[in-house]
Design an enzyme around this catalytic site. Structure first.
Site, PDB file in Angstrom:
ATOM      1  N   TRP A 129       0.860  -1.197   0.000  1.00  0.00           N
ATOM      2  CA  TRP A 129       0.000   0.000   0.000  1.00  0.00           C
ATOM      3  C   TRP A 129       0.894   1.245   0.000  1.00  0.00           C
ATOM      4  O   TRP A 129       1.852   1.323   0.779  1.00  0.00           O
ATOM      5  CB  TRP A 129      -0.897  -0.033   1.242  1.00  0.00           C
ATOM      6  CG  TRP A 129      -1.784   1.152   1.408  1.00  0.00           C
ATOM      7  CD1 TRP A 129      -2.520   1.766   0.422  1.00  0.00           C
ATOM      8  CD2 TRP A 129      -2.029   1.884   2.613  1.00  0.00           C
ATOM      9  NE1 TRP A 129      -3.221   2.820   0.948  1.00  0.00           N
ATOM     10  CE2 TRP A 129      -2.933   2.915   2.293  1.00  0.00           C
ATOM     11  CE3 TRP A 129      -1.589   1.761   3.927  1.00  0.00           C
ATOM     12  CZ2 TRP A 129      -3.397   3.822   3.233  1.00  0.00           C
ATOM     13  CZ3 TRP A 129      -2.052   2.658   4.855  1.00  0.00           C
ATOM     14  CH2 TRP A 129      -2.944   3.668   4.519  1.00  0.00           C
ATOM     15  N   ASP A 210      -1.930  -6.154   8.870  1.00  0.00           N
ATOM     16  CA  ASP A 210      -2.790  -5.038   8.486  1.00  0.00           C
ATOM     17  C   ASP A 210      -4.106  -5.626   7.976  1.00  0.00           C
ATOM     18  O   ASP A 210      -4.136  -6.280   6.938  1.00  0.00           O
ATOM     19  CB  ASP A 210      -2.078  -4.213   7.398  1.00  0.00           C
ATOM     20  CG  ASP A 210      -2.849  -2.947   7.037  1.00  0.00           C
ATOM     21  OD1 ASP A 210      -3.978  -2.777   7.513  1.00  0.00           O
ATOM     22  OD2 ASP A 210      -2.303  -2.136   6.266  1.00  0.00           O
ATOM     23  N   ALA A 212      -7.531  -4.424   6.873  1.00  0.00           N
ATOM     24  CA  ALA A 212      -8.354  -3.252   6.519  1.00  0.00           C
ATOM     25  C   ALA A 212      -9.627  -3.640   5.783  1.00  0.00           C
ATOM     26  O   ALA A 212     -10.476  -2.789   5.543  1.00  0.00           O
ATOM     27  CB  ALA A 212      -7.544  -2.280   5.667  1.00  0.00           C
ATOM     28  N   LYS A 245     -13.814   0.480   5.826  1.00  0.00           N
ATOM     29  CA  LYS A 245     -14.395  -0.117   4.612  1.00  0.00           C
ATOM     30  C   LYS A 245     -15.574  -1.010   4.965  1.00  0.00           C
ATOM     31  O   LYS A 245     -16.618  -0.937   4.330  1.00  0.00           O
ATOM     32  CB  LYS A 245     -13.339  -0.934   3.874  1.00  0.00           C
ATOM     33  CG  LYS A 245     -11.918  -0.437   4.026  1.00  0.00           C
ATOM     34  CD  LYS A 245     -11.529   0.552   2.980  1.00  0.00           C
ATOM     35  CE  LYS A 245     -10.135   1.095   3.278  1.00  0.00           C
ATOM     36  NZ  LYS A 245      -9.623   1.959   2.247  1.00  0.00           N
TER      37      LYS A 245
HETATM   38  C1  LMR Z   1      -6.665   3.000  -0.537  1.00  0.00           C
HETATM   39  O1  LMR Z   1      -5.727   2.190  -0.447  1.00  0.00           O
HETATM   40  O2  LMR Z   1      -7.043   3.481  -1.599  1.00  0.00           O
HETATM   41  C2  LMR Z   1      -7.388   3.429   0.708  1.00  0.00           C
HETATM   42  O3  LMR Z   1      -6.993   2.680   1.797  1.00  0.00           O
HETATM   43  C3  LMR Z   1      -7.344   4.874   0.962  1.00  0.00           C
HETATM   44  C4  LMR Z   1      -6.008   5.370   1.355  1.00  0.00           C
HETATM   45  O4  LMR Z   1      -5.923   6.010   2.396  1.00  0.00           O
HETATM   46  O5  LMR Z   1      -5.027   5.174   0.626  1.00  0.00           O
END
Ligand code: LMR
Length: 396
Positions: A129, A210, A212, A245
């Protein structure tokens, strides 16, 4: 003093939303930020959350402070959602802190780890990420990567991942995406998770998971299976949990840092540090989102309704995956079945940043520069345009 600062580049994910808003084309499609979208392209507030909102509003008589580690009943309910009703056998080893979103949990966890082992190495998957490295690295930990994904042949580089982890010194921190891997959508299989947990335990590594997207891949239990497996395999671990989410409460900033210690006494000491660190970061977490989640999870009718809506969201994403894979394959003559097999909101197409710009400039398709697409941005109405534009970008 502030004249020493130079302009920062746009955020790789949030910058996409800004560019999308500025495009006047009626054909534009937002495949950027990871938010769920329904059949109308809207990001809804789940029914149960809306009801909880009214009930919380009616019952609330004060807005005095709660505490640096947040609302204990929220913490306990979310911990149970993650670990299961038996708490993976770790009920007495828990340290819990409510945080401003999953990002806050990642930050608080990184601060805790750096307090315990200043400058320790923290490994993230390659790719990961976009915000992991800035969030974790600015604390003082040394960020490095482990091999994870083969973009040309969409699959996990499992042997290389395991080999890399198996060569790390004890005390190395490893960030693992519990489900719905962001940005690739390529999760480990249950058998692969068992192998990872065995290596992590044998080498004395510190897992930092993590979570999410619990409930948006398969279901609440299967999406948390990796965390429960790890909790049974290692003495210590951290889990950063996001309610953004799965409860649809993104802007309410609602998360949890869940720590496991080797025994109850260590857990108490860890909780003390979490409270002190939270006090230096945000003092107290915001309350509203946690109050809603606490209400939904503690009222059986609301909980059931939320689970029904969540499973509709997951099913919808998985059926859109099938639809997009089928159209991509039809347009290109190449098998895109892997898009259907992945899980969660994201898949990562093998696109360079130049090809991503081509998709934006010629087809009004918006995604971050690494080629990650949010599957929830696809719909039966736009899938032909999306598939044609993506394949044109692949060939550009
Ligand atoms: C994403 O990965 O698009 C979301 O979790 C929003 C973010 O904060 O990046």
């Amino acid at each position: 003093m502030l004249e020493t600062l130079t302009r920062v580049p746009p955020d790789p994910i949030l910058g996409v939303s800004a560019a999308f808003q500025a495009d006047p084309s009626p054909d534009k499609v937002d495949l950027g930020v990871g938010v769920y979208k329904d059949e109308q392209g809207k990001t809804p507030v789940p029914r149960a959350v809306r009801t909880a909102e009214q009930e919380v509003h009616a019952a609330q008589t004060t807005k005095t402070y709660v505490s640096p580690t947040g609302l204990p009943s929220y913490n306990a309910l979310v911990a149970e959602l993650v670990l299961g009703s038996d708490h993976a056998g770790r009920r007495t080893d828990l340290s819990l802190a409510q945080t401003p979103g999953g990002s806050g949990a990642l930050r608080l966890g990184a601060e805790l780890l750096n307090a315990a082992r200043p400058g320790a190495t923290i490994l993230v998957s390659d790719p990961t990420w976009a915000n992991h490295i800035p969030l974790l690295g600015t604390v003082g930990l040394k960020v490095d990567r482990y091999p994870y994904y083969d973009a040309q042949n969409p699959s996990v580089l499992f042997d290389r991942m395991i080999g890399h982890l198996d060569a790390q010194p004890a005390g190395t921190i490893v960030v693992l995406h519990a489900c719905c891997h962001n940005p690739t959508g390529q999760d480990l299989t249950p058998a692969q998770w068992s192998e990872v947990a065995a290596v992590v335990a044998r080498r004395g590594l510190m897992p930092f998971m993590d979570l999410a997207y619990q409930g948006l891949g398969e279901d609440l239990d299967r999406d948390a299976a990796s965390v429960r497996l790890m909790a049974r395999a290692v003495p210590e671990m951290l889990v950063a949990v996001s309610c953004s989410k799965n409860f649809g409460i993104y802007r309410e900033r609602t998360g949890l840092l869940l720590g496991l210690s080797s025994d109850g006494e260590r857990a108490g000491i860890t909780t003390g540090h979490l409270g002190r660190l939270a006090r230096t970061l945000w003092s107290m977490p915001p309350d509203h989102g946690a109050a809603l989640v606490e209400r939904v999870l503690s009222q059986p009718a609301l909980r059931q309704d939320w689970m029904t809506e969540l499973s509709h969201m997951a099913n919808r994403i998985n059926s859109l995956r099938g639809l997009l894979a089928e159209r991509l394959s039809a347009v290109s003559g190449v098998d895109y079945g892997w898009v259907a097999a992945q899980r969660g909101m994201f898949s990562r197409l093998p696109l360079s940043s130049g090809q991503v710009a081509f998709a934006r400039d010629h087809h009004h398709l918006y995604m971050p520069p690494d080629g990650r697409i949010n599957i929830a941005g696809v719909s039966p109405a736009n899938v032909d345009r999306v598939a044609a534009g993506l394949i044109a970008a692949v060939r550009s």
